[in-house]
Scaffold this motif. Structure first.
Motif, PDB file in Angstrom:
ATOM      1  N   GLU A  47       4.029  -2.196  -2.020  1.00 49.21           N
ATOM      2  CA  GLU A  47       3.249  -3.361  -1.609  1.00 49.21           C
ATOM      3  C   GLU A  47       1.878  -2.884  -1.147  1.00 49.21           C
ATOM      4  O   GLU A  47       1.761  -1.940  -0.366  1.00 49.21           O
ATOM      5  CB  GLU A  47       3.944  -4.111  -0.476  1.00 49.21           C
ATOM      6  N   ALA A  50       0.587   0.856  -5.863  1.00 47.80           N
ATOM      7  CA  ALA A  50       1.499  -0.153  -5.320  1.00 47.80           C
ATOM      8  C   ALA A  50       2.215  -0.887  -6.441  1.00 47.80           C
ATOM      9  O   ALA A  50       3.413  -1.191  -6.338  1.00 47.80           O
ATOM     10  CB  ALA A  50       0.726  -1.134  -4.446  1.00 47.80           C
ATOM     11  N   LEU A  65       4.526   0.891   1.699  1.00 51.53           N
ATOM     12  CA  LEU A  65       3.267   0.180   1.837  1.00 51.53           C
ATOM     13  C   LEU A  65       2.154   1.130   1.424  1.00 51.53           C
ATOM     14  O   LEU A  65       2.089   2.263   1.919  1.00 51.53           O
ATOM     15  CB  LEU A  65       3.041  -0.283   3.278  1.00 51.53           C
ATOM     16  N   LYS A 124       9.289  -0.380  -5.092  1.00 49.46           N
ATOM     17  CA  LYS A 124       9.251  -1.269  -3.934  1.00 49.46           C
ATOM     18  C   LYS A 124       7.922  -1.096  -3.208  1.00 49.46           C
ATOM     19  O   LYS A 124       7.865  -0.947  -1.991  1.00 49.46           O
ATOM     20  CB  LYS A 124      10.423  -0.967  -2.991  1.00 49.46           C
ATOM     21  N   PRO A 160      11.114   1.485   0.172  1.00 46.58           N
ATOM     22  CA  PRO A 160       9.947   0.627   0.394  1.00 46.58           C
ATOM     23  C   PRO A 160       8.722   1.444   0.802  1.00 46.58           C
ATOM     24  O   PRO A 160       8.808   2.314   1.663  1.00 46.58           O
ATOM     25  CB  PRO A 160      10.398  -0.295   1.537  1.00 46.58           C
TER      26      PRO A 160
END
Length: 213
Positions: free
Chosen positions: A180, A173, A154, A178, A152
């Motif tokens: 965001e 992103a 960001l 994964k 993940p």
């Protein structure tokens, strides 16, 4: 993040690692991070070029990074990246020391630069050769493949950041498995300096740790 174990280091050629000299390639930066981690999985925060280093390290050695926040990592290989961006060679006609000062003035503004202690300004100027080497390494092509980053991530951007940084964050992103996109509306490229609490909250979020009140 006072309750966390924080591992930070000066990239080679900067600060207390100035004696190591400029990196010979971008891969040196990636290997340095992996060496500093020494096999300990970490939640990573990478600002600007540091974001490139984090993503490249996770691509090279899966599992070294468990999750990450990267803030506006430069991607000068993208077709929309402006020609006048430093990472596309702007300022390369200057002497290394002058280019380092020019770069810093663009980053923090003339007012903050002029208020820095003389010793700090001299140190930043002395890092011009390292800055040139780093920017040149980004100009040779992509330094990471978003498809190989499996954790993940960001991808942060500032509401007041330059358009290419904002677009680059959005496209990165979307390209990550994964990824965001997150934004701090009234920040710019230096969000970790102007909005440290908000950045820390994002790090906690990507790590899956509740934000402290």
């Amino acid at each position: 993040l006072p309750d966390w174990t924080i591992l930070a280091y000066d990239r080679r050629g900067y600060g207390h690692s100035s004696h190591l000299g400029p990196p010979e390639s971008f891969e040196d930066q990636t290997e340095d991070l992996l060496t500093v981690l020494d096999g300990r999985p970490a939640v990573a925060f990478g600002h600007s070029l540091g974001g490139d280093v984090v993503l490249a390290a996770e691509s090279r050695r899966p599992g070294s990074i468990t999750s990450a926040l990267v803030w506006e990592p430069p991607q000068p290989w993208m077709p929309f990246w402006p020609a006048d961006a430093t990472t596309r060679g702007a300022g390369s006609d200057l002497e290394p020391e002058d280019r380092a000062e020019w770069f810093m003035r663009r980053m923090v503004g003339d007012r903050i630069w002029d208020r820095l202690p003389t010793a700090t300004r001299m140190q930043r100027r002395a890092e011009g050769h390292t800055l040139n080497a780093e920017l040149a390494s980004l100009g040779r092509g992509p330094v990471f493949d978003p498809a190989r980053v499996r954790v993940p991530v960001l991808v942060g951007r500032g509401g007041r950041s330059r358009p290419h940084h904002r677009r680059g964050a959005r496209e990165l992103a979307a390209a990550l498995r994964k990824g965001e996109l997150v934004e701090i509306a009234d920040s710019d490229h230096g969000a970790h300096l102007s909005h440290p609490a908000e950045v820390a909250a994002l790090i906690r979020r990507v790590a899956g740790v509740p934000t402290q009140v």
